[in-house]
Design an enzyme around this catalytic site. Structure first.
Site, PDB file in Angstrom:
ATOM      1  N   HIS A   1       7.352 -10.879  -1.214  1.00 25.49           N
ATOM      2  CA  HIS A   1       6.543  -9.784  -1.785  1.00 25.49           C
ATOM      3  C   HIS A   1       5.186  -9.701  -1.068  1.00 25.49           C
ATOM      4  O   HIS A   1       4.801  -8.642  -0.566  1.00 25.49           O
ATOM      5  CB  HIS A   1       6.353 -10.045  -3.283  1.00 25.49           C
ATOM      6  CG  HIS A   1       5.548  -8.999  -3.997  1.00 25.49           C
ATOM      7  ND1 HIS A   1       6.120  -8.011  -4.758  1.00 25.49           N
ATOM      8  CD2 HIS A   1       4.210  -8.767  -4.050  1.00 25.49           C
ATOM      9  CE1 HIS A   1       5.168  -7.220  -5.253  1.00 25.49           C
ATOM     10  NE2 HIS A   1       3.994  -7.662  -4.839  1.00 25.49           N
ATOM     11  N   GLU A   2       4.489 -10.815  -1.014  1.00 27.42           N
ATOM     12  CA  GLU A   2       3.161 -10.798  -0.385  1.00 27.42           C
ATOM     13  C   GLU A   2       3.274 -10.490   1.106  1.00 27.42           C
ATOM     14  O   GLU A   2       2.416  -9.828   1.675  1.00 27.42           O
ATOM     15  CB  GLU A   2       2.423 -12.119  -0.629  1.00 27.42           C
ATOM     16  CG  GLU A   2       2.199 -12.491  -2.103  1.00 27.42           C
ATOM     17  CD  GLU A   2       1.553 -11.391  -2.946  1.00 27.42           C
ATOM     18  OE1 GLU A   2       0.754 -10.609  -2.405  1.00 27.42           O
ATOM     19  OE2 GLU A   2       1.870 -11.310  -4.158  1.00 27.42           O
TER      20      GLU A   2
ATOM     21  N   HIS B   1       3.180  -6.821   1.591  1.00 24.61           N
ATOM     22  CA  HIS B   1       1.810  -6.298   1.587  1.00 24.61           C
ATOM     23  C   HIS B   1       1.142  -6.572   2.940  1.00 24.61           C
ATOM     24  O   HIS B   1       0.452  -5.729   3.501  1.00 24.61           O
ATOM     25  CB  HIS B   1       0.986  -6.982   0.490  1.00 24.61           C
ATOM     26  CG  HIS B   1       1.259  -6.482  -0.911  1.00 24.61           C
ATOM     27  ND1 HIS B   1       1.147  -5.160  -1.259  1.00 24.61           N
ATOM     28  CD2 HIS B   1       1.629  -7.138  -2.042  1.00 24.61           C
ATOM     29  CE1 HIS B   1       1.423  -5.013  -2.560  1.00 24.61           C
ATOM     30  NE2 HIS B   1       1.725  -6.207  -3.061  1.00 24.61           N
TER      31      HIS B   1
ATOM     32  N   GLU C   1       2.387  -1.262  -3.050  1.00 20.13           N
ATOM     33  CA  GLU C   1       3.407  -1.977  -3.816  1.00 20.13           C
ATOM     34  C   GLU C   1       4.819  -1.586  -3.353  1.00 20.13           C
ATOM     35  O   GLU C   1       5.744  -2.394  -3.431  1.00 20.13           O
ATOM     36  CB  GLU C   1       3.206  -1.688  -5.317  1.00 20.13           C
ATOM     37  CG  GLU C   1       3.970  -2.586  -6.257  1.00 20.13           C
ATOM     38  CD  GLU C   1       3.496  -4.038  -6.276  1.00 20.13           C
ATOM     39  OE1 GLU C   1       2.500  -4.371  -5.595  1.00 20.13           O
ATOM     40  OE2 GLU C   1       4.147  -4.857  -6.952  1.00 20.13           O
TER      41      GLU C   1
HETATM   42 ZN    ZN Z   1       2.184  -6.603  -5.116  1.00 16.02          ZN
END
Ligand code: ZN
Length: 500
Positions: free
Chosen positions: A264-265, A268, A294
């Protein structure tokens, strides 16, 4: 005009530097700073934030924008310079509408709010937080009043996170999601439960870390321009242009948590690292909005990281890393296990089918608070009632209910919808990606992600914050943010996993 735009870039460059300086300090605060440094660090951060605000509201900046705007009318509206003038004007206007005295009071109220929230959550006692939250809600209402006239009081709050987006647009999208997601979750609840006990065995934390590093290296995380460190709550932060930091936290008896958190990170981070170099040291060197940001993290975490093609490549490696725990668990069982749907109390642990319901509940309560139709003291009850209606569960205490998230204590009312919007955007983009890269599954089965990353860079990342989220999504997919792709995705994925 050339020299005026250069002057603008000079001013904005310094403002951007002030922002990066705050990022360095807050990254350090959450990773390496000894706890005794907290008080001093808070003062430094407050000074930098004040300086940044002063720079943003300087009359000199306003004059420069006044002088540039007539000429900018004739520039290509999609050019970097035209977008820069537009985005700078937007920020200047927003900031100057808010009195300095309010900025100070809001900072104090949210610092106190955060303290009370921590204590309230520890004690699972909402009454400890109630008066601080009443103050924060009051200030957010006051903040909205600086932007009157508005169609809806919540518009001004939402606009801080999703530039240009209106409450009514989000409500329409959520309306479409709510019924369908609630019935999908009910249909799944009637099916036999999946066995996920193997995910809770002991998994060496260092080995989890190494596996995560392998995955994100293959995604294209650039170690010359990024770092991975440990923190209590995972986050991503750019400390300068071309310097992005991500964090994770392996937990011994929870295999999925750090693994998906790292992906997830990384999503980003890949966005930040894909920004066009021409945008460096300007306010355009950022994501288009929180939802678009997101969408990138959710895409790598869920659409890639929770997919079968991905695990066809990575599962044998994971089994080799953890032979005692996973040696006898087949790929299909593992895949179903990491995709189990289970209504739960905590948003951050929610699966893809229930996640948006956690968000809708929060947005509805925020709107009611802003409209004045719900009093803060009645919030825990209203929370529990919606949890029961949407997810069929009632939190056993307020720590696992209304007190679970930090957002309201720090004044981020208006932020929550961006998480669900990010889910919608991720799948909307994904449908386009799949159409443009027909053999994407075959590539993922080989552990190849370069073409996917290249697509995201050229369609999303390089533009930074040049376009508002709805404009960008429409440019890329032909339609503004739309709930249908996400619903199609959920139904197809869970029909096959649960045999619906
Ligand atoms: Zn996030």
């Amino acid at each position: 005009m050339e020299s005026k735009i250069q002057q603008l870039k000079l001013l904005l460059g310094e403002i951007t530097d002030l922002l990066y300086a705050q990022s360095v300090l807050s990254w350090d605060q959450q990773t390496y700073m000894p706890s005794g440094g907290a008080e001093g660090r808070g003062e430094i951060l407050a000074t930098l934030a004040r300086l940044e605000h002063t720079r943003w509201t300087a009359p000199e900046l306003g004059r420069l924008l006044d002088e540039l705007e007539p000429a900018a009318q004739n520039w290509d509206p999609d050019s970097d310079d035209a977008c820069l003038v537009r985005v700078a004007r937007r920020e200047f206007t927003k900031r100057t509408r808010v009195p300095n005295s309010f900025v100070g009071e809001f900072a104090r109220a949210t610092a106190l709010g955060q303290e009370d929230w921590v204590r309230a959550r520890q004690a699972s006692d909402f009454s400890i937080f109630q008066s601080a939250l009443e103050h924060v809600v009051d200030l957010r209402r006051q903040y909205a009043s600086f932007f009157a006239p508005y169609t809806h009081i919540y518009d001004a709050l939402l606009d801080d996170f999703e530039p240009g987006m209106k409450t009514a647009e989000v409500q329409t999208l959520f309306e479409e999601l709510r019924g369908e997601q609630v019935s999908l979750v009910k249909a799944i609840a009637d099916r036999p439960q999946l066995d996920t006990s193997f995910l809770g065995l002991n998994y060496d934390e260092a080995a989890q870390w190494t596996f995560g590093v392998d995955v994100i290296s293959r995604f294209g995380f650039d170690w010359q321009h990024g770092r991975l460190d440990k923190s209590a709550h995972p986050f991503t932060n750019s400390l300068g242009f071309g310097d992005v930091r991500i964090t994770t936290r392996p937990i011994l008896n929870q295999l999925g948590s750090a693994m998906f958190g790292t992906m997830h990170e990384c999503g980003h981070a890949l966005y930040e690292l894909g920004l066009a170099p021409e945008l460096a040291r300007t306010p355009l060197a950022a994501g288009a909005s929180m939802a678009v940001h997101e969408s990138q993290s959710r895409m790598w975490e869920n659409l890639v990281g929770r997919s079968l093609p991905f695990w066809k490549f990575f599962y044998p490696r994971l089994q080799k890393t953890f032979p005692a725990q996973l040696g006898k668990v087949g790929l299909e069982k593992f895949y179903a296990g990491i995709n189990r749907v289970q209504p739960s109390y905590i948003r951050t642990e929610a699966d893809e089918a229930t996640y948006n319901l956690h968000i809708m509940l929060r947005m509805e309560l925020e709107i009611a608070l802003m409209e004045g139709s719900l009093a803060v003291k009645d919030l825990p009850g209203a929370w529990n009632q919606r949890m029961q209606n949407y997810l069929g569960v009632t939190p056993p205490d307020t720590a696992r209910g209304v007190l679970q998230d930090i957002h309201w204590s720090i004044g981020s009312i208006g932020y929550f919808p961006t998480y669900a919007l990010g889910n919608l955007v991720s799948v909307q983009l994904w449908e386009k990606v799949r159409a443009d890269i027909p053999d994407l599954d075959a590539q993922m089965e080989q552990g190849q992600f370069a073409e996917l990353l290249g697509w995201l860079r050229s369609h999303i990342h390089r533009h930074g914050a040049k376009f508002e989220p709805q404009t960008l999504v429409k440019k890329v997919t032909g339609s503004p943010i739309n709930a249908k792709p996400y619903l199609r995705y959920l139904k197809s994925k869970y029909s096959s996993i649960y045999g619906l």
